[in-house]
Scaffold this motif. Structure first.
Motif, PDB file in Angstrom:
ATOM      1  N   LEU A  88     -40.076   2.679  -0.562  1.00 47.93           N
ATOM      2  CA  LEU A  88     -41.009   3.779  -0.313  1.00 47.93           C
ATOM      3  C   LEU A  88     -41.231   4.617  -1.566  1.00 47.93           C
ATOM      4  O   LEU A  88     -42.366   4.987  -1.895  1.00 47.93           O
ATOM      5  CB  LEU A  88     -40.483   4.658   0.825  1.00 47.93           C
ATOM      6  N   ILE A  89     -40.145   4.911  -2.291  1.00 51.91           N
ATOM      7  CA  ILE A  89     -40.275   5.726  -3.502  1.00 51.91           C
ATOM      8  C   ILE A  89     -41.068   4.990  -4.567  1.00 51.91           C
ATOM      9  O   ILE A  89     -41.945   5.564  -5.229  1.00 51.91           O
ATOM     10  CB  ILE A  89     -38.878   6.111  -4.032  1.00 51.91           C
ATOM     11  N   TYR A 108     -44.589   7.165  -4.450  1.00 46.48           N
ATOM     12  CA  TYR A 108     -44.266   8.457  -5.092  1.00 46.48           C
ATOM     13  C   TYR A 108     -45.540   9.139  -5.603  1.00 46.48           C
ATOM     14  O   TYR A 108     -45.797  10.306  -5.301  1.00 46.48           O
ATOM     15  CB  TYR A 108     -43.283   8.270  -6.248  1.00 46.48           C
ATOM     16  N   ALA A 109     -46.321   8.432  -6.393  1.00 47.10           N
ATOM     17  CA  ALA A 109     -47.510   9.046  -6.994  1.00 47.10           C
ATOM     18  C   ALA A 109     -48.559   9.413  -5.953  1.00 47.10           C
ATOM     19  O   ALA A 109     -49.198  10.466  -6.039  1.00 47.10           O
ATOM     20  CB  ALA A 109     -48.111   8.104  -8.038  1.00 47.10           C
ATOM     21  N   PHE A 158     -48.165   9.904  -2.573  1.00 42.01           N
ATOM     22  CA  PHE A 158     -47.788  10.750  -1.434  1.00 42.01           C
ATOM     23  C   PHE A 158     -46.652  11.718  -1.754  1.00 42.01           C
ATOM     24  O   PHE A 158     -46.814  12.933  -1.633  1.00 42.01           O
ATOM     25  CB  PHE A 158     -47.385   9.863  -0.249  1.00 42.01           C
ATOM     26  N   PHE A 159     -45.496  11.212  -2.180  1.00 42.30           N
ATOM     27  CA  PHE A 159     -44.315  12.058  -2.315  1.00 42.30           C
ATOM     28  C   PHE A 159     -44.468  13.129  -3.391  1.00 42.30           C
ATOM     29  O   PHE A 159     -43.898  14.216  -3.263  1.00 42.30           O
ATOM     30  CB  PHE A 159     -43.078  11.200  -2.603  1.00 42.30           C
ATOM     31  N   ASN A 160     -45.231  12.850  -4.428  1.00 44.38           N
ATOM     32  CA  ASN A 160     -45.398  13.827  -5.499  1.00 44.38           C
ATOM     33  C   ASN A 160     -46.053  15.115  -5.003  1.00 44.38           C
ATOM     34  O   ASN A 160     -45.822  16.190  -5.563  1.00 44.38           O
ATOM     35  CB  ASN A 160     -46.239  13.230  -6.633  1.00 44.38           C
ATOM     36  N   SER A 161     -46.842  15.012  -3.956  1.00 41.26           N
ATOM     37  CA  SER A 161     -47.498  16.191  -3.377  1.00 41.26           C
ATOM     38  C   SER A 161     -46.892  16.590  -2.029  1.00 41.26           C
ATOM     39  O   SER A 161     -47.371  17.529  -1.391  1.00 41.26           O
ATOM     40  CB  SER A 161     -49.004  15.929  -3.208  1.00 41.26           C
ATOM     41  N   HIS A 162     -45.875  15.889  -1.575  1.00 44.57           N
ATOM     42  CA  HIS A 162     -45.172  16.209  -0.335  1.00 44.57           C
ATOM     43  C   HIS A 162     -43.668  16.135  -0.622  1.00 44.57           C
ATOM     44  O   HIS A 162     -42.980  15.199  -0.194  1.00 44.57           O
ATOM     45  CB  HIS A 162     -45.558  15.235   0.790  1.00 44.57           C
TER      46      HIS A 162
END
Length: 348
Positions: A183-184, A188-189, A191-195
């Protein structure tokens, strides 16, 4: 009889300190030499697969997994010895946070005068960094927030480990680890970078495997092993153990998969524990281990954010490494001295 001969997974206090020092060396080496852009003006003896030697060697460093492994071992030992209380765990984490805050205070103040447009930034930047929720000032402190979450929930994890066999717990953690890494790496770029709250949750689950592996080592540390692995390790002469450790390290330089890292850490520790290191090497690793927390949180302030040109201006990797360790340990020593005074004032 030597505990290394009797018990496969036993780690003494001095061995743990030496492993922390080894992990710290890996951390500093990794951040100094893992970016080719920082090596354009450095001298290289030769290239490996088209990259400088130090850059190739940096691929074999897995310091975060080593620290998580050792934390899992140490915290499980405290848990089993009935010394772990909620208040004690809180105080231990509070001491860690105080060191982090002191480092922020010193280096963000310096950064304000050296790079006023960057430090301290907006109020939101300040809040995110003080809470370690998002470490934009010093990106290499990213591990701190999920590590705090891991430490706060470790009692629950250890109860699960007590209830089930280590192999079953390992299998579940392995599956969770693979999913988390996937997932990471994929999102990351996008979704996770903004959440970032979701990112911390996924990182927490990726931390489970190396952390629980350390706890599993501790769980079976008092058990005598007579299987093939034990006979093989005890039958190897010292020079062969050293060669095996070097080959293992080189294998990690070649194999870049995150899935390999936890197994690499376990095999590294098993070999490391059975090598009778020369006295000066062991003392050196134990010395570094004393500064593992402070130097980890300090060193990239020097080599990346505030004194990049000074550090890499020494051009030769050996000089760069020595200077980086010197300034980081000196700073860490001062920070730890100040932290002790703060602990007394606030009752820690």
């Amino acid at each position: 009889m030597d505990d290394r001969i009797m018990n496969l997974t036993y780690i003494s206090k001095s061995q743990s300190q030496a492993l922390k020092g080894c992990a710290l060396f890996m951390m500093v080496f990794l951040h100094l030499f893992n970016k080719p852009s920082n090596l354009q003006t450095t001298f290289s003896l030769f290239d490996v697969a088209g990259v400088p030697l130090v850059n190739f060697l940096s691929r074999g460093m897995s310091p975060v997994d080593f620290y998580l492994f050792l934390s899992g071992y140490g915290l499980y030992y405290i848990y089993k010895s009935k010394k772990q209380t909620r208040a004690g765990n809180f105080m231990r984490l509070a001491r860690l946070v105080i060191i982090y805050w002191l480092i922020l205070l010193v280096f963000v103040t310096m950064g304000h005068f050296m790079k006023p447009g960057v430090y301290p930034g907006s109020m939101w930047d300040l809040v995110q960094n003080i809470t370690a929720f998002r470490t934009t000032y010093n990106g290499e402190a990213w591990f701190l927030f999920p590590y705090l979450l891991m430490s706060l929930t470790c009692g629950f994890l250890f109860q699960i480990l007590d209830r089930f066999r280590g192999l079953k717990v390992f299998a579940v953690c392995m599956g969770v680890y693979i999913i988390s890494c996937f997932l990471i790496s994929r999102y990351y770029a996008s979704f996770f970078n903004s959440h970032y709250a979701f990112y911390h949750v996924v990182v927490y689950f990726s931390f489970l495997l190396p952390f629980v592996l350390g706890a599993i080592f501790c769980k079976y540390a008092s058990k005598e092993h007579t299987g093939f692995c034990m006979r093989c390790l005890n039958g190897m002469p010292q020079w062969m153990l050293v060669v095996a450790l070097l080959l293992l390290f080189l294998s990690c330089c070649v194999i870049s998969s995150a899935v390999y890292s936890p197994f690499y850490v376990c095999m590294f520790v098993l070999l490391f524990l059975r090598i009778r290191w020369w006295g000066w090497i062991e003392r050196g690793m134990m010395f570094l281990g004393k500064f593992s927390t402070s130097v980890w949180l300090i060193h990239t302030w020097f080599c990346y954010y505030l004194f990049h040109d000074f550090i890499y201006g020494f051009h030769y990797p050996m000089f760069i490494l020595v200077v980086e360790f010197t300034v980081s340990i000196m700073s860490g020593y001062v920070i730890q001295k100040i932290a002790k005074q703060v602990y007394r004032v606030v009752g820690l």
